[in-house]
Design an enzyme around this catalytic site. Structure first.
Site, short mmCIF file in Angstrom:
data_model
loop_
_atom_site.label_atom_id
_atom_site.label_comp_id
_atom_site.label_asym_id
_atom_site.label_seq_id
_atom_site.Cartn_x
_atom_site.Cartn_y
_atom_site.Cartn_z
CB CYS A 95 -0.93 0.00 1.21
SG CYS A 95 -2.14 -1.31 1.13
N1 LIG Z 1 -2.58 -6.02 1.77
C1 LIG Z 1 -3.13 -5.00 2.38
O1 LIG Z 1 -2.84 -4.76 3.54
C2 LIG Z 1 -4.14 -4.10 1.71
C3 LIG Z 1 -4.87 -3.21 2.49
C4 LIG Z 1 -5.82 -2.39 1.90
C5 LIG Z 1 -5.99 -2.46 0.52
N2 LIG Z 1 -5.26 -3.30 -0.26
C6 LIG Z 1 -5.53 -3.31 -1.70
O2 LIG Z 1 -6.28 -4.48 -2.02
C7 LIG Z 1 -5.89 -4.97 -3.30
C8 LIG Z 1 -5.41 -6.41 -3.19
O3 LIG Z 1 -4.25 -6.44 -2.37
P1 LIG Z 1 -3.72 -7.76 -1.69
O4 LIG Z 1 -2.71 -7.33 -0.69
O5 LIG Z 1 -4.85 -8.62 -1.26
O6 LIG Z 1 -2.99 -8.45 -2.94
P2 LIG Z 1 -2.52 -9.98 -3.06
O7 LIG Z 1 -1.46 -10.01 -4.10
O8 LIG Z 1 -2.23 -10.54 -1.70
O9 LIG Z 1 -3.81 -10.73 -3.60
C9 LIG Z 1 -4.36 -10.51 -4.83
C10 LIG Z 1 -4.82 -11.84 -5.42
O10 LIG Z 1 -5.42 -11.57 -6.67
C11 LIG Z 1 -5.07 -12.62 -7.56
N3 LIG Z 1 -5.25 -12.13 -8.92
C12 LIG Z 1 -4.41 -11.39 -9.67
N4 LIG Z 1 -4.97 -11.13 -10.87
C13 LIG Z 1 -6.19 -11.72 -10.86
C14 LIG Z 1 -7.24 -11.80 -11.81
N5 LIG Z 1 -7.14 -11.18 -12.99
N6 LIG Z 1 -8.33 -12.50 -11.49
C15 LIG Z 1 -8.44 -13.11 -10.28
N7 LIG Z 1 -7.48 -13.06 -9.34
C16 LIG Z 1 -6.38 -12.36 -9.63
C17 LIG Z 1 -3.65 -12.96 -7.18
O11 LIG Z 1 -3.31 -14.27 -7.61
C18 LIG Z 1 -3.69 -12.82 -5.66
O12 LIG Z 1 -4.00 -14.04 -5.03
C19 LIG Z 1 -4.84 -4.01 -3.80
O13 LIG Z 1 -5.44 -3.03 -4.59
C20 LIG Z 1 -4.30 -3.37 -2.54
O14 LIG Z 1 -3.78 -2.09 -2.78
C21 LIG Z 1 -4.35 -4.14 0.32
#
Ligand SMILES: NC(=O)c1ccc[n+]([C@@H]2O[C@H](COP(=O)([O-])OP(=O)(O)OC[C@H]3O[C@@H](n4cnc5c(N)ncnc54)[C@H](O)[C@@H]3O)[C@@H](O)[C@H]2O)c1
Length: 415
Positions: free
Chosen positions: A257
């Site tokens: 983030c």
């Molecule tokens: N990790 C955090 O603490 C956090 C907090 C708030 C917001 N976010 C936001 O949430 C979103 C996701 O972050 P995250 O940390 O969960 O990421 P992550 O990489 O842990 O998880 C994302 C998942 O999406 C999958 N993926 C990728 N492309 C895909 C597609 N086309 N179709 C289906 N699945 C797909 C990946 O394989 C992965 O398992 C981001 O935008 C991030 O900025 C994250």
């Protein structure tokens, strides 16, 4: 309800679990076969979701790679990555790919909610037109909303249930449906008037943190020159009961983030000709920290008549924050690279990160690291780190997290 969750990562998996625990069935879609396979075998890869939790919902969570299964869902939530490109511009490729795949199976009456962090305007300008390629009209035949995730991996006091959830719908009907959806898993849903407000509120939260961390990091570098203990300064300022909020200095910002999201906003702002100097400056200061820390390690060795070259440097904790194994954008990566370029013999100990394949390194036991090193560096202080042991066994200790006692140990140097 049948709820679809697309992207089963740090955000999507806990969300899927929350809906299952609230009694709903969740179709979890991910493109990564290893994640889907692990979940179907009952194994979690996210610290906040232990295996017994998965076992308790195995009759309600259906992990799959097939988007077609989403057609039977009442609502579909998208939580796929939104990183930056090499040129540090928004990379919406995963979000657009996931939305395109949803479009192919979109049903009349479904609600689509986006949780991936992104710049204001993405939902309305990029995603709604894609979804409407289904032949259905947003707002009339299906609903759309944006609701930013506020998960803080490793945190136990504020979890999904008691963290207010901001929701911005495309129309009033979209809003009402999204508020009802999240009311199932959150005690307090905050309705805002548009998806753009919801999108920007998330970026404000992250920019706020980035700017304040940069401020205290800048002071840490100044304190280094002035030979003032930054931790003592922060502790003193934090005794003010109003008008001050504590932020910790450290070796740099990591995770998905903070090092990424603010640049979604500065990129978007350029289109409107409005400068975002705070964001850019905070990014510069925070990105400078790993280099400053590598230099501080070199100076510490120098004071003990040792060069970086061929000295054994043991990093303690390499993930970007305490209590999790997430290596995304971790400042330790840059510190290892810089010390390696200087000829340092870098090893590390991190029980959350068994290997760093890009450096050909694997975590070594703490005592082996302490006994064999020239300097031990606390980069990330995981819970339970035995600081006394570190100070007792390592010939020289550099602490970038302020977890050691400030005075008294002759072999200790702090940020
Ligand atoms: N990790 C955090 O603490 C956090 C907090 C708030 C917001 N976010 C936001 O949430 C979103 C996701 O972050 P995250 O940390 O969960 O990421 P992550 O990489 O842990 O998880 C994302 C998942 O999406 C999958 N993926 C990728 N492309 C895909 C597609 N086309 N179709 C289906 N699945 C797909 C990946 O394989 C992965 O398992 C981001 O935008 C991030 O900025 C994250």
């Amino acid at each position: 309800m049948n709820v679809g969750v697309v992207g089963l990562g740090y955000v999507g998996l806990p969300l899927a679990v929350a809906f299952c625990e609230a009694g709903h069935r969740v179709i979890g879609v991910d493109v990564d076969p290893r994640k889907v396979g692990a979940l179907n075998a009952g194994h979690s890869y996210i610290e906040d979701v232990p295996d017994p939790t998965l076992a308790g919902i195995s009759d309600r969570l259906f992990p799959t790679r097939r988007f077609a299964e989403l057609s039977r869902c009442d609502a579909v939530i998208v939580a796929v990555p939104t990183p930056l490109t090499k040129n540090r511009e928004p990379d919406l490729s995963a979000l657009l790919a996931a939305t395109t795949a949803i479009t192919a199976v979109l049903q009349r009456g479904q609600l689509v909610v986006v949780e991936s962090t992104t710049y204001p305007g993405t939902t309305r300008e990029q995603l709604v037109p894609l979804l409407e390629e289904s032949g259905l009209t947003a707002g009339a035949e299906f609903n759309v909303a944006f609701s930013p995730e506020r998960i803080d991996p490793g945190r136990t006091d504020y979890v999904m249930r008691n963290t207010p959830k901001v929701v911005g719908g495309l129309t009033e009907a979209c809003q009402a449906r999204a508020v009802a959806l999240y009311g199932e898993v959150c005690d307090h849903v905050v309705a805002v008037s548009t998806p753009e407000v919801a999108e920007l509120s998330k970026l404000l939260e992250n920019v706020f943190r980035s700017v304040n961390i940069a401020l205290v990091n800048e002071l840490a570098m100044l304190c280094d020159r002035m030979e003032i203990d930054i931790w003592e300064v922060v502790n003193a300022a934090a005794t003010k009961p109003y008008g001050f909020m504590r932020f910790e200095p450290g070796p740099g910002m990591g995770g998905h983030c903070l090092p990424v999201d603010p640049f979604y906003l500065s990129w978007r702002a350029r289109e409107f000709g409005s400068p975002t100097d705070f964001i850019e400056l905070a990014g510069e200061v925070n990105q400078e920290m790993p280099r400053f820390c590598a230099e501080k390690i070199a100076r510490a060795l120098n004071e003990h008549a040792k060069p970086v070259r061929a000295s054994r440097i043991a990093l303690l904790g390499v993930s970007y924050k305490a209590g999790v194994g997430d290596m995304r954008e971790s400042p330790a990566l840059k510190i290892i690279q810089l010390l390696g370029e200087g000829g340092g013999d870098v090893i590390y100990h991190d029980e959350y990160v068994p290997e760093l394949p890009e450096f050909g390194l694997a975590s070594v036991p703490l005592t082996d690291a302490l006994d064999s090193c020239d300097v031990a560096v606390i980069v990330t202080a995981h819970p339970g780190l035995d600081v006394d042991l570190v100070l007792e066994r390592a010939p020289l200790v550099v602490d970038f997290r302020g977890v050691t006692p400030g005075v008294g140990a002759p072999n200790l140097i702090r940020l």
